[in-house]
Scaffold this active site. Structure first.
Site, mmCIF file in Angstrom:
data_model
loop_
_atom_site.group_PDB
_atom_site.id
_atom_site.type_symbol
_atom_site.label_atom_id
_atom_site.label_comp_id
_atom_site.label_asym_id
_atom_site.label_seq_id
_atom_site.Cartn_x
_atom_site.Cartn_y
_atom_site.Cartn_z
ATOM 1 N N GLY A 8 48.841 28.692 4.410
ATOM 2 C CA GLY A 8 49.711 27.508 4.385
ATOM 3 C C GLY A 8 48.991 26.280 4.921
ATOM 4 O O GLY A 8 49.565 25.479 5.662
ATOM 5 N N ALA A 9 47.716 26.126 4.503
ATOM 6 C CA ALA A 9 46.881 25.070 5.098
ATOM 7 C C ALA A 9 47.020 23.724 4.403
ATOM 8 O O ALA A 9 46.349 22.763 4.793
ATOM 9 C CB ALA A 9 45.415 25.514 5.070
ATOM 10 N N ASN A 10 47.879 23.642 3.383
ATOM 11 C CA ASN A 10 47.958 22.382 2.647
ATOM 12 C C ASN A 10 48.835 21.333 3.309
ATOM 13 O O ASN A 10 48.770 20.155 2.961
ATOM 14 C CB ASN A 10 48.472 22.635 1.215
ATOM 15 C CG ASN A 10 49.821 23.317 1.199
ATOM 16 O OD1 ASN A 10 49.919 24.501 1.490
ATOM 17 N ND2 ASN A 10 50.867 22.581 0.884
ATOM 18 N N THR A 11 49.655 21.755 4.276
ATOM 19 C CA THR A 11 50.580 20.787 4.871
ATOM 20 C C THR A 11 50.941 21.202 6.300
ATOM 21 O O THR A 11 50.574 22.298 6.748
ATOM 22 C CB THR A 11 51.862 20.655 3.991
ATOM 23 O OG1 THR A 11 52.655 19.563 4.471
ATOM 24 C CG2 THR A 11 52.691 21.926 4.015
ATOM 25 N N ILE A 13 51.607 22.215 10.028
ATOM 26 C CA ILE A 13 50.788 22.774 11.119
ATOM 27 C C ILE A 13 49.477 23.349 10.567
ATOM 28 O O ILE A 13 48.409 23.192 11.172
ATOM 29 C CB ILE A 13 51.596 23.866 11.862
ATOM 30 C CG1 ILE A 13 52.851 23.255 12.485
ATOM 31 C CG2 ILE A 13 50.745 24.544 12.919
ATOM 32 C CD1 ILE A 13 53.886 24.277 12.954
ATOM 33 N N TYR A 166 65.538 34.498 9.286
ATOM 34 C CA TYR A 166 64.327 33.822 9.787
ATOM 35 C C TYR A 166 63.914 34.404 11.138
ATOM 36 O O TYR A 166 62.740 34.735 11.362
ATOM 37 C CB TYR A 166 64.596 32.319 9.910
ATOM 38 C CG TYR A 166 63.408 31.532 10.446
ATOM 39 C CD1 TYR A 166 62.276 31.341 9.659
ATOM 40 C CD2 TYR A 166 63.432 30.996 11.727
ATOM 41 C CE1 TYR A 166 61.186 30.626 10.151
ATOM 42 C CE2 TYR A 166 62.352 30.283 12.223
ATOM 43 C CZ TYR A 166 61.237 30.093 11.430
ATOM 44 O OH TYR A 166 60.151 29.389 11.914
HETATM 45 N N1 LIG Z 1 58.210 23.062 12.032
HETATM 46 C C1 LIG Z 1 58.790 23.686 13.049
HETATM 47 O O1 LIG Z 1 59.588 23.091 13.807
HETATM 48 C C2 LIG Z 1 58.475 25.119 13.337
HETATM 49 C C3 LIG Z 1 59.043 25.706 14.481
HETATM 50 C C4 LIG Z 1 58.756 27.036 14.781
HETATM 51 C C5 LIG Z 1 57.912 27.749 13.947
HETATM 52 N N2 LIG Z 1 57.387 27.163 12.819
HETATM 53 C C6 LIG Z 1 56.493 27.979 11.981
HETATM 54 O O2 LIG Z 1 55.286 27.278 11.782
HETATM 55 C C7 LIG Z 1 54.686 27.688 10.550
HETATM 56 C C8 LIG Z 1 54.220 26.465 9.783
HETATM 57 O O3 LIG Z 1 55.345 25.669 9.507
HETATM 58 P P1 LIG Z 1 55.266 24.098 9.241
HETATM 59 O O4 LIG Z 1 56.173 23.443 10.211
HETATM 60 O O5 LIG Z 1 53.882 23.619 9.128
HETATM 61 O O6 LIG Z 1 56.016 24.067 7.826
HETATM 62 P P2 LIG Z 1 55.582 23.442 6.413
HETATM 63 O O7 LIG Z 1 55.080 22.066 6.602
HETATM 64 O O8 LIG Z 1 56.746 23.683 5.515
HETATM 65 O O9 LIG Z 1 54.350 24.365 5.962
HETATM 66 C C9 LIG Z 1 54.526 25.713 5.631
HETATM 67 C C10 LIG Z 1 53.353 26.203 4.821
HETATM 68 O O10 LIG Z 1 53.586 27.569 4.463
HETATM 69 C C11 LIG Z 1 53.433 27.697 3.055
HETATM 70 N N3 LIG Z 1 54.236 28.793 2.538
HETATM 71 C C12 LIG Z 1 55.578 28.962 2.608
HETATM 72 N N4 LIG Z 1 55.934 30.087 1.974
HETATM 73 C C13 LIG Z 1 54.796 30.650 1.497
HETATM 74 C C14 LIG Z 1 54.508 31.809 0.730
HETATM 75 N N5 LIG Z 1 55.470 32.626 0.286
HETATM 76 N N6 LIG Z 1 53.213 32.084 0.420
HETATM 77 C C15 LIG Z 1 52.227 31.270 0.829
HETATM 78 N N7 LIG Z 1 52.435 30.143 1.528
HETATM 79 C C16 LIG Z 1 53.711 29.836 1.853
HETATM 80 C C17 LIG Z 1 53.868 26.358 2.497
HETATM 81 O O11 LIG Z 1 53.402 26.171 1.164
HETATM 82 P P3 LIG Z 1 54.038 24.994 0.227
HETATM 83 O O12 LIG Z 1 53.522 23.687 0.752
HETATM 84 O O13 LIG Z 1 53.532 25.326 -1.129
HETATM 85 O O14 LIG Z 1 55.528 25.110 0.360
HETATM 86 C C18 LIG Z 1 53.177 25.444 3.495
HETATM 87 O O15 LIG Z 1 51.811 25.352 3.190
HETATM 88 C C19 LIG Z 1 55.731 28.535 9.831
HETATM 89 O O16 LIG Z 1 55.400 29.894 9.969
HETATM 90 C C20 LIG Z 1 57.031 28.238 10.580
HETATM 91 O O17 LIG Z 1 57.916 29.332 10.557
HETATM 92 C C21 LIG Z 1 57.643 25.872 12.509
#
Ligand SMILES: NC(=O)c1ccc[n+]([C@@H]2O[C@H](COP(=O)([O-])OP(=O)(O)OC[C@H]3O[C@@H](n4cnc5c(N)ncnc54)[C@H](OP(=O)(O)O)[C@@H]3O)[C@@H](O)[C@H]2O)c1
Length: 283
Positions: A8-11, A13, A166
């Site tokens: 998930g490195a495109n966007t 975290i 989740y």
């Molecule tokens: N943001 C928060 O407040 C928060 C809090 C606690 C934990 N987290 C955890 O932190 C991690 C990163 O989240 P983030 O905030 O950076 O969210 P984000 O901006 O939505 O990024 C998530 C990344 O995961 C990828 N992804 C989702 N489903 C996938 C799948 N089935 N196969 C491959 N890649 C997939 C997405 O791809 P696409 O771009 O193609 O959708 C995107 O690259 C997640 O595990 C999330 O549960 C986030």
């Protein structure tokens, strides 16, 4: 040069982590489900770090077959992997399913990374043997505290509760890391983290006004990226394994996650579901 694979490195975290590691001169492998978005992010990284080695591979965690294909391709291109960051994850509002018939959050947030980690162990072990230091980092969530492992829901829920699904997937990440810590050879460690409430695409399914309000108060992805970097390369986490840490000081741990029996039960069930041989317990 050390190689880090980030899912998930495109966007969000994942991207902030990739940026940070590329700037430090690490080889970064961006594992992304959408190659168009991935290529745009790869270009941005290369623009900011012209000397950085940044590779891009397709990874969809909602398909066990696709994860195996990714692992084969990765093994050909990167025989040594120093760090795996299991970052990709999503929260979905409506019940949906993976290609293999698992409820999406269980399947893609938990079981997919579970399989991926097992498949990458050979390359991580090469790094551990060469340098004595290879690491796995799982991005979980404080929401794991609301979770419980309910095998009857792995293939779907009668009444869908997004948060319960989740939280189960994120509790699974932590329990897997703990079960894995007992099985990894010296020099290869595993840690889990909560990134904080982070302003990212994660909240894409929230209604516009709520999303905008949230984004104004949440922390930027660069903050958890700093902690991921520390877990992946910092001296403080070199010799410990199975830690759970948070960006903030508040880091409660779900008591259910601490039971060795529950961890082992989930580990063995997950091996069956993902089609991997259970690793031997070493300690
Ligand atoms: N943001 C928060 O407040 C928060 C809090 C606690 C934990 N987290 C955890 O932190 C991690 C990163 O989240 P983030 O905030 O950076 O969210 P984000 O901006 O939505 O990024 C998530 C990344 O995961 C990828 N992804 C989702 N489903 C996938 C799948 N089935 N196969 C491959 N890649 C997939 C997405 O791809 P696409 O771009 O193609 O959708 C995107 O690259 C997640 O595990 C999330 O549960 C986030």
């Amino acid at each position: 040069m050390q190689t880090a694979v980030i899912t998930g490195a495109n966007t969000g975290i994942g991207f902030a982590t990739a940026q940070r590691l590329a700037a430090e001169g690490r080889t970064v492998v961006m594992a992304c489900r959408n190659l168009e978005k991935g290529a745009a992010a790869q270009q941005e990284l290369r623009r900011a770090n012209p000397d950085a080695e940044v590779d891009l591979l397709s990874l969809d965690l909602s398909s066990l077959a696709h994860i195996r294909k990714f692992a084969d391709e990765l093994a050909e291109r990167h025989p040594t992997v120093d760090v795996l960051v299991n970052n990709a994850g999503a929260a979905v509002a409506r019940q949906s399913f993976t290609e293999d018939g698992f409820e999406l959050q269980f399947g893609a947030n938990y079981l997919g990374p579970f399989l991926l980690t097992h498949l990458l162990l050979p390359q991580l072990q090469v790094a551990a043997a060469e340098s004595g230091d290879a690491r796995i980092v799982h991005v979980s969530s404080i929401a794991h505290n609301m979770g419980r492992i309910a095998p009857g829901t792995f293939r779907g829920r009668g009444v869908y509760n997004t948060m319960a699904a989740y939280a189960q997937s994120k509790l699974g990440n932590l329990m897997f890391s703990n079960a894995l810590a007992r099985r990894l050879p010296t020099g290869l460690t595993t840690h889990t983290m909560h990134p904080g409430g982070v302003g990212s695409d994660f909240y894409r399914q929230f209604p516009g006004p709520l999303r905008r309000a949230l984004l104004a108060i949440l922390i930027p992805p660069e903050r958890p990226a700093e902690l991921i970097d520390e877990l992946a390369f910092g001296d403080a986490y070199r010799t410990t394994s199975g830690d759970y840490v948070s960006v903030g000081r508040f880091a409660p741990v779900n008591p259910l996650s601490k039971s060795r029996d529950r961890q082992e039960q989930l580990y063995l069930t997950s091996c069956e579901l993902a089609g991997v041989e259970p690793l031997e317990v070493l300690r």
